[in-house]
Design an enzyme around this catalytic site. Sequence first.
Site, PDB file in Angstrom:
ATOM      1  N   ASP A   1       0.840  -1.197   0.000  1.00 54.88           N
ATOM      2  CA  ASP A   1       0.000   0.000   0.000  1.00 54.88           C
ATOM      3  C   ASP A   1       0.878   1.252   0.000  1.00 54.88           C
ATOM      4  O   ASP A   1       2.089   1.171   0.188  1.00 54.88           O
ATOM      5  CB  ASP A   1      -0.959   0.011   1.197  1.00 54.88           C
ATOM      6  CG  ASP A   1      -0.253  -0.334   2.488  1.00 54.88           C
ATOM      7  OD1 ASP A   1       0.927   0.028   2.632  1.00 54.88           O
ATOM      8  OD2 ASP A   1      -0.887  -0.960   3.363  1.00 54.88           O
TER       9      ASP A   1
ATOM     10  N   ASP B   1       1.355   5.179   1.492  1.00 59.56           N
ATOM     11  CA  ASP B   1       0.963   6.175   2.490  1.00 59.56           C
ATOM     12  C   ASP B   1       1.480   7.537   2.067  1.00 59.56           C
ATOM     13  O   ASP B   1       2.551   7.643   1.465  1.00 59.56           O
ATOM     14  CB  ASP B   1       1.559   5.823   3.863  1.00 59.56           C
ATOM     15  CG  ASP B   1       1.047   4.477   4.371  1.00 59.56           C
ATOM     16  OD1 ASP B   1      -0.071   4.093   3.994  1.00 59.56           O
ATOM     17  OD2 ASP B   1       1.776   3.813   5.125  1.00 59.56           O
TER      18      ASP B   1
ATOM     19  N   ASP C   1      10.073   5.343  12.886  1.00 63.08           N
ATOM     20  CA  ASP C   1      10.860   4.375  13.655  1.00 63.08           C
ATOM     21  C   ASP C   1      12.268   4.134  13.091  1.00 63.08           C
ATOM     22  O   ASP C   1      13.258   4.487  13.704  1.00 63.08           O
ATOM     23  CB  ASP C   1      10.089   3.064  13.878  1.00 63.08           C
ATOM     24  CG  ASP C   1       9.469   2.487  12.614  1.00 63.08           C
ATOM     25  OD1 ASP C   1       9.670   3.046  11.516  1.00 63.08           O
ATOM     26  OD2 ASP C   1       8.771   1.455  12.720  1.00 63.08           O
TER      27      ASP C   1
HETATM   28  P1  ATP Z   1       4.592  -2.720   6.062  1.00 61.49           P
HETATM   29  O1  ATP Z   1       5.267  -3.152   4.818  1.00 61.49           O
HETATM   30  O2  ATP Z   1       4.548  -3.778   7.075  1.00 61.49           O
HETATM   31  O3  ATP Z   1       3.275  -2.019   5.887  1.00 61.49           O
HETATM   32  P2  ATP Z   1       5.439  -0.122   6.862  1.00 61.49           P
HETATM   33  O4  ATP Z   1       6.809   0.421   7.091  1.00 61.49           O
HETATM   34  O5  ATP Z   1       4.638   0.496   5.785  1.00 61.49           O
HETATM   35  O6  ATP Z   1       5.603  -1.660   6.673  1.00 61.49           O
HETATM   36  P3  ATP Z   1       3.296   0.582   8.619  1.00 61.49           P
HETATM   37  O7  ATP Z   1       2.928  -0.039   9.910  1.00 61.49           O
HETATM   38  O8  ATP Z   1       2.370   0.495   7.476  1.00 61.49           O
HETATM   39  O9  ATP Z   1       4.699  -0.033   8.236  1.00 61.49           O
HETATM   40  O10 ATP Z   1       3.647   2.094   8.940  1.00 61.49           O
HETATM   41  C1  ATP Z   1       3.879   3.089   7.952  1.00 61.49           C
HETATM   42  C2  ATP Z   1       5.016   4.018   8.372  1.00 61.49           C
HETATM   43  O11 ATP Z   1       4.677   4.685   9.590  1.00 61.49           O
HETATM   44  C3  ATP Z   1       6.323   3.315   8.679  1.00 61.49           C
HETATM   45  O12 ATP Z   1       7.092   3.126   7.507  1.00 61.49           O
HETATM   46  C4  ATP Z   1       6.986   4.275   9.648  1.00 61.49           C
HETATM   47  O13 ATP Z   1       7.570   5.355   8.965  1.00 61.49           O
HETATM   48  C5  ATP Z   1       5.812   4.806  10.432  1.00 61.49           C
HETATM   49  N1  ATP Z   1       5.560   4.000  11.650  1.00 61.49           N
HETATM   50  C6  ATP Z   1       4.753   2.920  11.763  1.00 61.49           C
HETATM   51  N2  ATP Z   1       4.746   2.427  13.004  1.00 61.49           N
HETATM   52  C7  ATP Z   1       5.574   3.206  13.711  1.00 61.49           C
HETATM   53  C8  ATP Z   1       5.975   3.231  15.075  1.00 61.49           C
HETATM   54  N3  ATP Z   1       5.539   2.312  15.932  1.00 61.49           N
HETATM   55  N4  ATP Z   1       6.823   4.203  15.457  1.00 61.49           N
HETATM   56  C9  ATP Z   1       7.259   5.148  14.586  1.00 61.49           C
HETATM   57  N5  ATP Z   1       6.928   5.169  13.307  1.00 61.49           N
HETATM   58  C10 ATP Z   1       6.087   4.224  12.851  1.00 61.49           C
HETATM   59 MG    MG Z   2       2.545   0.058   5.330  1.00 67.72          MG
END
Ligand code: ATP
Ligand code: MG
Length: 421
Positions: A56, A58, A135
Amino acid sequence: MSTPTRIIDQDEHGIRPEKISTNARKVIERLHQAGHLAYIVGGSIRDLVLGHDPKDFDVATSATPEEVAEVFRNARLIGRRFRLAHVRFGREVIEVATFRGSGEGGEDEHRELEAGRLVRDNVWGSEEEDARRRDFTINALMYDPETATIRDHVGGYQDLVDRYLRLIGDPVTRYREDPVRLLRAVRFMVKLDLKLEPETAGPVVTMAPLLHDIPPARLFDEILKLFLGGRAWPTYQALVKNNLWEPLFPGLFDDPSEPPVLVEQAMKNTDDRIAQGKPVTPGFLFAAFLWAKVETRAEDLVAEGMAPVEALAAAGEEAIVAQARRVAIHRRFSTIAKEIWCMQPRFRKRRGKRALKLMSERRFRAAYDFLLLRALENPDLQELADFWTTIQEVDPDERHKMVSPDGRGKRRRPRKRKVVN
Ligand code: ATP
Ligand code: MG
């Protein structure tokens, strides 16, 4: 410590523009037209640089959620702990979050810490601040579709090239703010095959108990990502090694570093199925995780005079209730686990209509797969497992013979209707 901002252009990062969701691009274009800053951020840019297809997209923007709602009729404002807007295009949802600030200089009603833990984060900030509150460095890259450039405020691009997973800022503070980052560290490390940068790795084992403070519902979401990402078994091993398994699933195995064969194989099967594009249910994994405990308890109940199926139902319910104090298990998945457990004694009945009926039940296939796993631990079950393998492979006539009283079909009553297959 702050890292100078780097702009990486397409020649270097190599992301082909057509890989970016058209809808995400549309969102950014419209936000730009309304005078706001907006970038594609987070996991999708990381995945594209690594050559994976993101699941997805963001968006991060200088617009507040209310301003986003003014620009898009199809926007919905969600979240409390973390307010943001969802912009829907048919089946695709683009998550649009406002840049967050560091919140330095204290907290107020928009940003709240409890014993160092971030329980609310709705202080708006600049683009750079938003990158730094994320993060890991590799999750903080911002992509501008208009110039096809990556804006990197935290050194994440170089970390991706070097394949390092590094927390932004002081690791101890960042884990304390949100202990789920401990799990995310393991997840990204295993899924993306990255090295944990030593300072990021350092505090994990000692800080693992902080997971006890995370609400069970949030852990459930994280568990699904950990175990249904296609690398359940290596993820499990990394969790155990980093002390992160016990806080999630306490007291299930004598020695988590050597879990029951059934559990190991259930995770490997899950990974194989995902690799083959077959469906998987977390219900099956939960059934495997809790089985040793459920089986032992059910045996005690049977010794006290309870019927086997009821004993499994009671023991299963007990185990699920105890587990749910740590990780909430959605009812639809705990139901699947219970159905799988309670079908196990019924496989022993091989004769008559009951046996055929079992095969037509909707949980038969999962329960049969579970029986095969049990046979790995208990060779006495192999012959029974083979019976259920064969009966699924043979034609209906043969099938009826197999379930007839002597297993040869002599006393079978003539069927009224011919079974066409
Ligand atoms: P995935 O491929 O699992 O979706 P993702 O990196 O996109 O990985 P998400 O949980 O969708 O993870 O979160 C989107 C973004 O938000 C992350 O890339 C990060 O920048 C930020 N983020 C998510 N969770 C946290 C957290 N617990 N603390 C700080 N930043 C976070
Ligand atoms: Mg994500």
